[in-house]
Write an enzyme that holds these catalytic residues in place. Structure first.
Site, mmCIF file in Angstrom:
data_model
loop_
_atom_site.group_PDB
_atom_site.id
_atom_site.type_symbol
_atom_site.label_atom_id
_atom_site.label_comp_id
_atom_site.label_asym_id
_atom_site.label_seq_id
_atom_site.Cartn_x
_atom_site.Cartn_y
_atom_site.Cartn_z
ATOM 1 N N ARG A 16 -1.594 23.217 -15.444
ATOM 2 C CA ARG A 16 -0.682 22.106 -15.762
ATOM 3 C C ARG A 16 -0.811 21.732 -17.234
ATOM 4 N NH1 ARG A 16 0.771 16.942 -11.857
ATOM 5 N NH2 ARG A 16 2.168 15.858 -13.273
ATOM 6 N N LYS B 190 3.251 11.671 -11.340
ATOM 7 C CA LYS B 190 2.402 10.785 -12.146
ATOM 8 C C LYS B 190 3.167 9.498 -12.377
ATOM 9 C CE LYS B 190 -0.181 13.921 -15.154
ATOM 10 N NZ LYS B 190 -0.356 14.207 -16.599
ATOM 11 N N LYS C 281 9.040 22.828 -14.478
ATOM 12 C CA LYS C 281 8.013 21.785 -14.365
ATOM 13 C C LYS C 281 7.494 21.723 -12.931
ATOM 14 C CE LYS C 281 6.072 17.447 -15.071
ATOM 15 N NZ LYS C 281 6.022 16.178 -15.745
ATOM 16 N N HIS D 176 1.294 14.486 -30.392
ATOM 17 C CA HIS D 176 0.711 13.145 -30.217
ATOM 18 C C HIS D 176 0.059 12.664 -31.504
ATOM 19 C CE1 HIS D 176 0.467 13.788 -25.599
ATOM 20 N NE2 HIS D 176 1.545 13.107 -25.921
ATOM 21 N N HIS E 145 2.237 19.298 -27.737
ATOM 22 C CA HIS E 145 1.912 17.884 -27.583
ATOM 23 C C HIS E 145 0.610 17.464 -28.264
ATOM 24 C CE1 HIS E 145 5.304 17.755 -24.918
ATOM 25 N NE2 HIS E 145 5.090 16.492 -24.595
ATOM 26 N N HIS F 124 9.308 10.802 -29.689
ATOM 27 C CA HIS F 124 8.440 11.742 -28.981
ATOM 28 C C HIS F 124 8.963 13.182 -29.116
ATOM 29 C CE1 HIS F 124 5.610 13.226 -26.037
ATOM 30 N NE2 HIS F 124 6.608 13.758 -25.339
ATOM 31 N N ASN G 163 1.387 20.705 -22.018
ATOM 32 C CA ASN G 163 1.051 20.031 -23.281
ATOM 33 C C ASN G 163 1.413 20.867 -24.505
ATOM 34 O OD1 ASN G 163 -0.012 17.560 -22.381
ATOM 35 N ND2 ASN G 163 -1.871 18.626 -21.731
ATOM 36 N N GLU H 145 11.793 18.834 -24.545
ATOM 37 C CA GLU H 145 11.032 19.217 -23.339
ATOM 38 C C GLU H 145 11.666 20.435 -22.660
ATOM 39 O OE1 GLU H 145 8.193 17.735 -23.078
ATOM 40 O OE2 GLU H 145 8.487 15.757 -24.009
ATOM 41 N N ARG I 212 0.811 -1.237 0.000
ATOM 42 C CA ARG I 212 0.000 0.000 0.000
ATOM 43 C C ARG I 212 0.836 1.276 0.000
ATOM 44 N NH1 ARG I 212 -3.146 -2.820 3.732
ATOM 45 N NH2 ARG I 212 -4.944 -3.757 2.725
ATOM 46 N N GLU J 214 -3.803 18.473 -12.203
ATOM 47 C CA GLU J 214 -4.076 18.783 -13.602
ATOM 48 C C GLU J 214 -5.492 19.308 -13.827
ATOM 49 O OE1 GLU J 214 -3.156 15.563 -16.339
ATOM 50 O OE2 GLU J 214 -2.101 17.012 -17.574
HETATM 51 N N1 NAD Z 1 5.304 10.741 -15.331
HETATM 52 C C1 NAD Z 1 5.378 11.789 -16.130
HETATM 53 O O1 NAD Z 1 4.985 12.890 -15.757
HETATM 54 C C2 NAD Z 1 5.967 11.616 -17.502
HETATM 55 C C3 NAD Z 1 6.288 12.749 -18.264
HETATM 56 C C4 NAD Z 1 6.875 12.551 -19.510
HETATM 57 C C5 NAD Z 1 7.109 11.261 -19.976
HETATM 58 N N2 NAD Z 1 6.757 10.196 -19.213
HETATM 59 C C6 NAD Z 1 7.001 8.816 -19.691
HETATM 60 O O2 NAD Z 1 8.395 8.661 -19.893
HETATM 61 C C7 NAD Z 1 8.600 7.655 -20.881
HETATM 62 C C8 NAD Z 1 9.690 8.135 -21.822
HETATM 63 O O3 NAD Z 1 10.868 8.332 -21.080
HETATM 64 P P1 NAD Z 1 12.316 8.263 -21.742
HETATM 65 O O4 NAD Z 1 12.327 9.088 -22.954
HETATM 66 O O5 NAD Z 1 13.290 8.510 -20.669
HETATM 67 O O6 NAD Z 1 12.355 6.752 -22.280
HETATM 68 P P2 NAD Z 1 13.019 5.393 -21.758
HETATM 69 O O7 NAD Z 1 12.853 5.219 -20.299
HETATM 70 O O8 NAD Z 1 12.508 4.333 -22.648
HETATM 71 O O9 NAD Z 1 14.567 5.619 -22.060
HETATM 72 C C9 NAD Z 1 14.986 5.753 -23.390
HETATM 73 C C10 NAD Z 1 16.065 4.727 -23.755
HETATM 74 O O10 NAD Z 1 17.305 5.139 -23.195
HETATM 75 C C11 NAD Z 1 17.891 4.079 -22.441
HETATM 76 N N3 NAD Z 1 18.676 4.720 -21.385
HETATM 77 C C12 NAD Z 1 18.206 5.341 -20.291
HETATM 78 N N4 NAD Z 1 19.203 5.958 -19.634
HETATM 79 C C13 NAD Z 1 20.330 5.704 -20.334
HETATM 80 C C14 NAD Z 1 21.697 6.087 -20.164
HETATM 81 N N5 NAD Z 1 22.077 6.900 -19.173
HETATM 82 N N6 NAD Z 1 22.591 5.655 -21.082
HETATM 83 C C15 NAD Z 1 22.180 4.860 -22.124
HETATM 84 N N7 NAD Z 1 20.920 4.498 -22.342
HETATM 85 C C16 NAD Z 1 20.003 4.915 -21.452
HETATM 86 C C17 NAD Z 1 16.719 3.257 -21.996
HETATM 87 O O11 NAD Z 1 17.101 1.949 -21.691
HETATM 88 C C18 NAD Z 1 15.807 3.329 -23.214
HETATM 89 O O12 NAD Z 1 16.237 2.398 -24.182
HETATM 90 C C19 NAD Z 1 7.264 7.402 -21.534
HETATM 91 O O13 NAD Z 1 6.771 6.153 -21.110
HETATM 92 C C20 NAD Z 1 6.379 8.515 -21.026
HETATM 93 O O14 NAD Z 1 5.035 8.129 -20.884
HETATM 94 C C21 NAD Z 1 6.201 10.353 -17.988
HETATM 95 ZN ZN ZN Z 2 6.566 15.196 -23.821
#
Ligand code: NAD
Ligand code: ZN
Length: 359
Positions: A241, A143, A227, A252, A248, A264, A245, A185, A121, A237
């Site tokens: 917030r 999130k 952020k 998207h 985006h 992305h 977007n 971003e 929990r 949100e």
């Molecule tokens: N929670 C939120 O508010 C929020 C906001 C934006 C995005 N997101 C989420 O984040 C995700 C995208 O995140 P991302 O772009 O970091 O993608 P990711 O976590 O897939 O990382 C991208 C790639 O880089 C690799 N990697 C990570 N760190 C590395 C390093 N230091 N050296 C070499 N390789 C490395 C990973 O293994 C992966 O292959 C999506 O699922 C999205 O929905 C969440």
């Molecule tokens: Zn984004």
């Protein structure tokens, strides 16, 4: 060390940014937790590169570690992929006070946050982001969640971390495309809130692209602070917030229609270009500002044109975006560099033109 405070009613925490921070995560976490153990979740790309350094840092601060590795990639951001991690951590008898660390990009951050929100929990959650996107965006705001076959992030919870530790040296191993995704971003954050930050980002771009850790520390801290500021004012949100977007809604749609052949960040870059076009046509920003925006996006290695998708399909995908209310496409536009506004009264013909402007 740069410290960005995040003030959320009842759960304040700090974002720490420093080159080499990975070796101090253990000592810093010791100030926040007297747990004997910590659990780490990472992915199959990050583990061989950086996990040993994180574990050493934690062991040096008298934390025993248990680590789980998930296959890298968004396609594995699912509940079934998380189940073996629940099994492993429950079998290891982690406790209510055992912090769980997310060590990876946004995928690992979102998944681990959901695990930490629900296992027993809820246990303390710590973010150690390893991508630029996770450092400036995904690790902030609480999130968490996983994807479902019916859509992205459909299963989740709000769960704030107790700390975020960002070490820009980890970015030296990040592939170029992922690095650029993070830059998109950073540009977005500056454009919606920080005119001076946008100008500074543009001046610093050469150093940023060389991944100089000092420059990156500054950019990460500023972008994360933007952020955090937005989220602080609107944690669930309900209003501003939505400014996050920016770029985006177009982005998207471009991701969907192109079947994710654009990353992305690339899609958001095109989306920001379209939003800048729309803002200029509505005479909210002048042509010179639009050119500055496009120029910075391009210098960062991101696209502002070359789109060859069917405009009707992009329009349809925008209509299906969850941000559409009563058939009106809701767009985040700029009334100046550094000042975002939400508009739901933009004529569909102008939105079409904006998509066409990306050819
Ligand atoms: N929670 C939120 O508010 C929020 C906001 C934006 C995005 N997101 C989420 O984040 C995700 C995208 O995140 P991302 O772009 O970091 O993608 P990711 O976590 O897939 O990382 C991208 C790639 O880089 C690799 N990697 C990570 N760190 C590395 C390093 N230091 N050296 C070499 N390789 C490395 C990973 O293994 C992966 O292959 C999506 O699922 C999205 O929905 C969440
Ligand atoms: Zn984004």
């Amino acid at each position: 060390m740069r410290k960005v405070p995040v003030k959320l009613r009842g759960s304040d925490y700090t974002i720490f940014v420093e080159p080499g921070l990975i070796s101090k995560v253990g000592a810093e976490l010791r100030r926040l937790s007297d747990s004997k153990r910590v659990a780490i979740v990472t992915d199959s790309h990050v583990a061989p590169l950086h996990l040993a350094a994180l574990e050493k840092s934690l062991n040096d601060a008298d934390f025993q570690t248990v680590s789980a590795t998930i296959p890298a990639g968004e396609q594995h951001k699912t509940l079934p992929m998380l189940m073996p991690v629940f099994d492993q951590f429950l079998s290891a008898k982690i406790e209510r006070s055992t912090p769980i660390l997310a060590f990876g990009g946004g995928v690992i951050g979102d998944m681990t946050g959901f695990l930490a929100a629900t296992i027993l929990r809820g246990v303390p959650f710590v973010q150690v982001p390893t991508t630029l996107l996770a450092m400036v965006d995904a690790s902030i705001g609480g999130k968490t969640g996983v994807d479902h076959s019916l859509g992205k992030n459909l299963i989740g919870a709000f769960h704030q971390p107790i700390a975020v530790f960002s070490d820009p040296e980890l970015l030296h191993t990040l592939p170029p495309r992922q690095f650029q995704d993070g830059l998109a971003e950073c540009i977005k954050h500056a454009l919606i809130r920080d005119a001076e930050g946008f100008a500074r980002f543009d001046r610093q771009l050469e150093g940023i692209l060389r991944r100089e850790v000092k420059t990156l520390s500054e950019v990460i801290a500023h972008s994360a602070a933007i952020k955090a500021g937005v989220v602080q004012k609107d944690p669930f949100e309900k209003g501003d917030r939505a400014h996050l977007n920016f770029g985006h809604t177009f982005g998207h749609a471009i991701e969907t229609v192109s079947h994710y052949s654009y990353s992305h960040g690339q899609a958001v870059a095109l989306g920001m270009a379209a939003a800048a076009y729309t803002s200029a046509k509505l005479e909210m920003i002048d042509e010179k500002s639009r050119e500055r925006i496009l120029s910075t996006i391009q210098k960062a290695g991101l696209p502002v044109s070359g789109l060859s998708l069917d405009t009707d399909l992009v329009m349809q995908a925008m209509q299906h975006d969850k941000k559409v209310l009563a058939g009106r496409i809701r767009l985040i536009l700029l009334k100046d560099i550094g000042r975002a506004v939400m508009r739901d009264d933009v004529p569909a013909a102008l939105i079409r033109d904006a998509v066409e402007s990306l050819r």
